[in-house]
Design a protein around this motif. Structure first.
Motif, short mmCIF file in Angstrom:
data_model
loop_
_atom_site.label_atom_id
_atom_site.label_comp_id
_atom_site.label_asym_id
_atom_site.label_seq_id
_atom_site.Cartn_x
_atom_site.Cartn_y
_atom_site.Cartn_z
N THR A 155 75.90 48.83 18.40
CA THR A 155 74.65 49.18 19.09
C THR A 155 73.49 49.31 18.11
N LEU A 156 73.79 49.82 16.90
CA LEU A 156 72.75 50.04 15.90
C LEU A 156 72.14 48.74 15.41
N VAL A 157 72.97 47.71 15.16
CA VAL A 157 72.45 46.46 14.61
C VAL A 157 72.19 45.47 15.73
N LEU B 249 68.89 57.34 13.71
CA LEU B 249 69.43 56.02 14.03
C LEU B 249 68.55 55.39 15.11
N TYR B 250 67.97 54.25 14.82
CA TYR B 250 67.05 53.60 15.77
C TYR B 250 67.81 52.69 16.72
N ASP B 251 67.50 52.83 17.99
CA ASP B 251 67.99 51.90 19.01
C ASP B 251 66.95 50.80 19.15
N LEU B 252 67.25 49.64 18.60
CA LEU B 252 66.29 48.54 18.55
C LEU B 252 66.41 47.59 19.73
N ARG B 253 67.21 47.98 20.72
CA ARG B 253 67.39 47.11 21.89
C ARG B 253 66.27 47.28 22.91
N THR B 254 65.50 48.37 22.78
CA THR B 254 64.46 48.66 23.76
C THR B 254 63.08 48.35 23.20
N GLN C 279 70.31 41.38 16.62
CA GLN C 279 69.85 40.12 16.05
C GLN C 279 68.33 40.14 15.92
N ILE C 280 67.86 39.68 14.77
CA ILE C 280 66.42 39.73 14.51
C ILE C 280 65.64 38.85 15.49
N ALA C 281 66.09 37.61 15.70
CA ALA C 281 65.33 36.67 16.52
C ALA C 281 65.12 37.19 17.94
N ALA C 282 66.17 37.74 18.53
CA ALA C 282 66.10 38.19 19.92
C ALA C 282 65.39 39.53 20.08
N ASN C 283 65.24 40.28 19.00
CA ASN C 283 64.69 41.64 19.10
C ASN C 283 63.56 41.90 18.11
N LYS C 284 62.93 40.83 17.61
CA LYS C 284 61.96 41.00 16.53
C LYS C 284 60.79 41.88 16.95
N ASP C 285 60.28 41.71 18.16
CA ASP C 285 59.15 42.53 18.61
C ASP C 285 59.55 44.00 18.64
N ASN C 286 60.76 44.29 19.11
CA ASN C 286 61.24 45.67 19.16
C ASN C 286 61.33 46.26 17.75
N ILE C 287 61.83 45.44 16.81
CA ILE C 287 61.99 45.92 15.43
C ILE C 287 60.63 46.21 14.81
N VAL C 288 59.66 45.32 15.05
CA VAL C 288 58.32 45.52 14.49
C VAL C 288 57.69 46.80 15.05
N ARG C 289 57.88 47.07 16.34
CA ARG C 289 57.34 48.30 16.93
C ARG C 289 57.99 49.52 16.30
N ALA C 290 59.29 49.43 16.07
CA ALA C 290 59.99 50.56 15.44
C ALA C 290 59.47 50.79 14.03
N ILE C 291 59.24 49.71 13.30
CA ILE C 291 58.70 49.84 11.94
C ILE C 291 57.32 50.48 11.98
N ASP C 292 56.48 50.04 12.91
CA ASP C 292 55.13 50.59 13.03
C ASP C 292 55.15 52.07 13.38
N SER C 293 56.19 52.51 14.06
CA SER C 293 56.27 53.91 14.51
C SER C 293 56.69 54.88 13.40
N LEU C 294 57.15 54.35 12.27
CA LEU C 294 57.59 55.23 11.19
C LEU C 294 56.42 56.08 10.71
N CYS C 295 56.64 57.38 10.62
CA CYS C 295 55.58 58.28 10.17
C CYS C 295 56.16 59.34 9.25
N ARG C 296 55.29 59.93 8.48
CA ARG C 296 55.70 60.90 7.48
C ARG C 296 56.24 62.16 8.13
N CYS C 297 57.33 62.66 7.58
CA CYS C 297 57.94 63.89 8.06
C CYS C 297 57.06 65.06 7.63
N SER C 298 56.78 66.00 8.54
CA SER C 298 55.95 67.16 8.23
C SER C 298 56.75 68.44 8.43
N PRO C 299 56.35 69.55 7.79
CA PRO C 299 57.08 70.81 7.94
C PRO C 299 57.10 71.28 9.39
#
Length: 714
Positions: free
Chosen positions: A198-200, A165-170, A202-222
């Motif tokens: 807390t999970l959801v 669960l991503y905290d997109l407020r930071t 607003q896009i406008a107020a937190n768009k930069d945070n959301i974009v950083r979270a998206i960029d941080s997604l990486c493949r799960c490894s063993p």
């Protein structure tokens, strides 16, 4: 809203219906945007029948103090509101228009308090896919941010061996992970880890945070050597079922006070936790005993999600072989969501599809009620709906959009049909109540507040006539609607009896229809045909049915009914989902594409050419426009004396742009000339020359052989 009937004129009796061989029913697009609405009166002031609760409409007989219901024909007293209906007709749209849309007013809102005040959008991302898969998903998530209103509430969830669960407020990506057990439900509720508020964000107020979270997604490894061995056998743990179960419980706890739109991105077969599937036991549609899903887990979960008002869009990108989509596609089908399947990441139009799906108008928590004249009733319902357990002809729709439709079969309540009430016309009324975002809450200047919802009711009343003869019934038929109803019936047969038997049933139906048509045509005086002994299997003498054999042939050889050895099981599941709700004209293009020839970029010559290489090669025109619904080909047989490619301002180019609009999928446009490498894809769409199955000519020959035998038995 739109209602289309299989025949514009209804059969007048059971005898006419049975002797025609035609299906009888309608297709309803509850959220179709074609109608223009006027300012309606308060819903609480609109008259309703005391007996059947139908809404007053233009087909009701109204006098000074009473009105007669056009549906059940009960006489009701007329309220004082309608006294001035003749002098101020514009104030009574319910008496003037066949479609009226109302907002629930204060009196009605008390009854609607259990419906959503807000809509939240969640993205659930499978982290077990390849790097190319994750890149495609990241692009789709960025497209999500552009498609949704700026003040929408958005949350990000990931899954693999754990649920994140991503905290997109930071400003720095922060995720709280919950371990998913291999064989039991997660003991920790999501609400205990992070509240939905807390999970959801607003896009406008937190768009930069959301974009950083998206960029941080990486493949799960063993994580360990043991897991590396397990990965080699089963793949990285993919706790899809456990994740979806936790999310549905998470949202359902709010008791419909919110509606949720969940977009799920999955890279392979669920292989960990609840709803685990065995890749060696893929669901088959050839053998009826094997047609049931591996587990009932997903069907139960889909029902729970639909009741909670959760819409689930599934985006499946095949990166690890078969996924057994047929076992969990119900999550999308039952909730009114979309199921999209991409055979390869390289060819996936994922970002475009996601943008298209989220930027369209959407309705949530829908109720649909259909009422009919007393002579007939609803026999069966098809599509993304479920029947209410208490109220007859009331259906629940978790969500609805412009692209989707539902279908209904009609049955007579007595053998006499309409013959005992010739002065009364057949009437159908559909009422669709739904929740949507209030338009003024997503206007510029409202970014600081989340969008709020509004509850609306759309009512459409349609009148038709009863046919005077079977030949009149045939001439009023609508092949696209007939095909849509047939497809629903054949899909049901496919699930219950297997694809092979469903294919035989479809062929038998067309043989029977041809036999009825020829028998009725003979009775109408066609002595020449009787003398020749030949049967008409192409409805050559009909203005409306002549295209039907090609549509049925398209369904007969479609991925839905081909043997499993000829088509991947996941591709079949995708087509089964698509065919179950796509509107009739689009379905016709999916099953039998449209091709027209042109002498230039400004002039169309021949419409509805045969889908045959011979027809193209013998036609003198140089340009051909082929529409396969998900793809459009512009094929140049020669470049001599024509402009290649067409000019931007030409009619042809405008037609290409128009073909991209109003479809569930992103349309791939290819402009090719004879001799180009891409030419092969164009010729592969000439289904009448099918080398892997039976050609259309052979199909007609089969009908010619079987129809006379059926006629002899009539």
């Amino acid at each position: 809203m739109a209602i289309s009937f299989s025949t514009k004129e209804f059969p007048d009796s059971v005898s006419m219906k049975d002797n025609s061989g035609l299906p009888w029913g309608c297709i309803v697009q509850p959220f179709n945007a074609a109608a223009e609405f006027v300012e309606p009166p308060p819903l609480s002031l609109v008259a309703r029948c005391d007996a059947c609760f139908a809404y007053i409409n233009p087909y009701c007989r109204v006098d000074r103090s009473r009105w007669k219901c056009s549906l059940c024909r009960n006489t009701n007293s007329l309220s004082d509101r309608y006294k001035n209906r003749h002098t101020n007709a514009e104030e009574y749209p319910e008496l003037q228009r066949s479609v009226v849309e109302y907002e629930f007013d204060e009196i009605q809102e008390g009854k609607q308090s259990e419906f959503a005040e807000y809509i939240v959008y969640l993205a659930a991302v499978d982290l077990t896919g390849s790097d190319a898969y994750l890149d495609a998903v990241k692009s789709a998530l960025l497209a999500t941010l552009e498609a949704l209103p700026a003040n929408s509430l958005f949350g990000l969830v990931t899954f693999s061996r754990s649920l994140g669960l991503y905290d997109l407020r930071t400003p720095y990506p922060h995720v709280r992970n919950i371990f998913l057990p291999a064989d039991e439900e997660c003991s920790l509720g999501l609400e205990e880890v992070m509240t939905l508020e807390t999970l959801v964000v607003q896009i406008a107020a937190n768009k930069d945070n959301i974009v950083r979270a998206i960029d941080s997604l990486c493949r799960c490894s063993p994580l360990s050597d043991v897991e590396k061995i397990q990965r080699a056998k089963l793949g990285i743990p993919r706790g899809f079922g456990s994740t979806m179960n936790a999310l549905v419980d998470y949202i359902a706890a709010y008791n419909k006070s919110i509606a949720a739109h969940v977009s799920v991105y999955i890279a392979g077969i669920p292989n960990h936790g609840l709803g685990t599937l065995d890749p060696t036991k893929l669901r088959s549609f050839d053998d009826p005993p094997a047609s049931t899903p591996q587990t009932a887990f997903y069907e139960k979960l889909a029902s729970k999600a639909a009741i909670a008002g959760i819409r689930i869009d599934l985006y499946a990108l095949s990166t690890f072989g078969p996924m057994d989509l047929a076992s969990f596609s119900c999550l999308a089908n039952a909730t009114g969501g979309n199921l999209m399947y991409y055979e390869s990441v390289a060819s996936a139009t994922l970002p475009q599809d996601v943008f298209r799906h989220l930027s369209t108008r959407l309705a949530y928590q829908g109720y649909l009620r259909i009422r009919t004249s007393p002579e007939f009733s609803i026999g069966a319902a098809y599509g993304p709906l479920s029947a209410d357990k208490e109220i007859e002809n009331l259906y629940h729709l978790a969500s609805m959009d412009d692209f989707k439709c539902v279908a209904f079969d009609f049955d007579f309540n007595s053998a006499n049909g309409f013959t005992h009430s010739p002065d009364e016309t057949p009437i159908v009324q559909v009422a669709f109540a739904y929740t949507c975002i209030r338009p003024d809450s997503i206007q510029p200047g409202t970014e600081h507040l989340p969008p709020v919802t509004i509850r609306k009711l759309r009512v459409m009343t349609v009148s038709t006539t009863a046919a005077r003869s079977i030949m009149s019934l045939y001439e009023s038929s609508n092949p696209d609607i007939i095909l849509s109803l047939l497809t629903h019936k054949i899909q049901a047969a496919c699930l219950e009896q297997g694809a092979k038997e469903a294919r035989h049933l479809l062929q038998d139906w067309l043989v029977t229809l041809c036999a009825h048509y020829n028998m009725n045509f003979d009775e109408a005086g066609n002595l020449a045909r009787k003398a020749s002994g030949l049967v008409d299997v192409e409805f050559a003498t009909s203005h409306t049915l002549t295209y039907l054999p090609k549509l049925v042939y398209g369904l007969w050889r479609s991925p839905l009914l081909r043997p499993d050895s000829a088509i991947a099981s996941d591709l079949r599941a995708f087509h089964m989902s698509l065919f179950s709700f796509v509107e009739p004209k689009s379905l016709a293009l999916c099953l039998y594409p449209s091709i027209v020839s042109l002498t230039s970029a400004e002039e169309v010559c021949n419409r509805n050419l045969p889908l045959s290489q011979r027809a193209i090669q013998t036609c003198a025109d140089p340009i051909y426009l082929l529409d396969v619904y998900h793809s459009v080909f512009l094929f140049y047989k020669t470049k001599e004396n024509v402009v290649f490619p067409p000019a931007q301002d030409s009619k042809l180019h405008k037609q290409l742009n128009k073909s991209k609009q109003g479809r569930l999928v992103s349309v791939n446009v290819s402009i090719v000339a004879q001799g180009d490498p891409q030419e092969r894809a164009f010729w592969s769409c000439m289904i009448e020359d099918d080398n892997d199955s039976i050609t259309f000519e052979t199909f007609l020959a089969m009908l010619q052989k079987e129809v006379p035998a059926v006629m002899d038995q009539m």
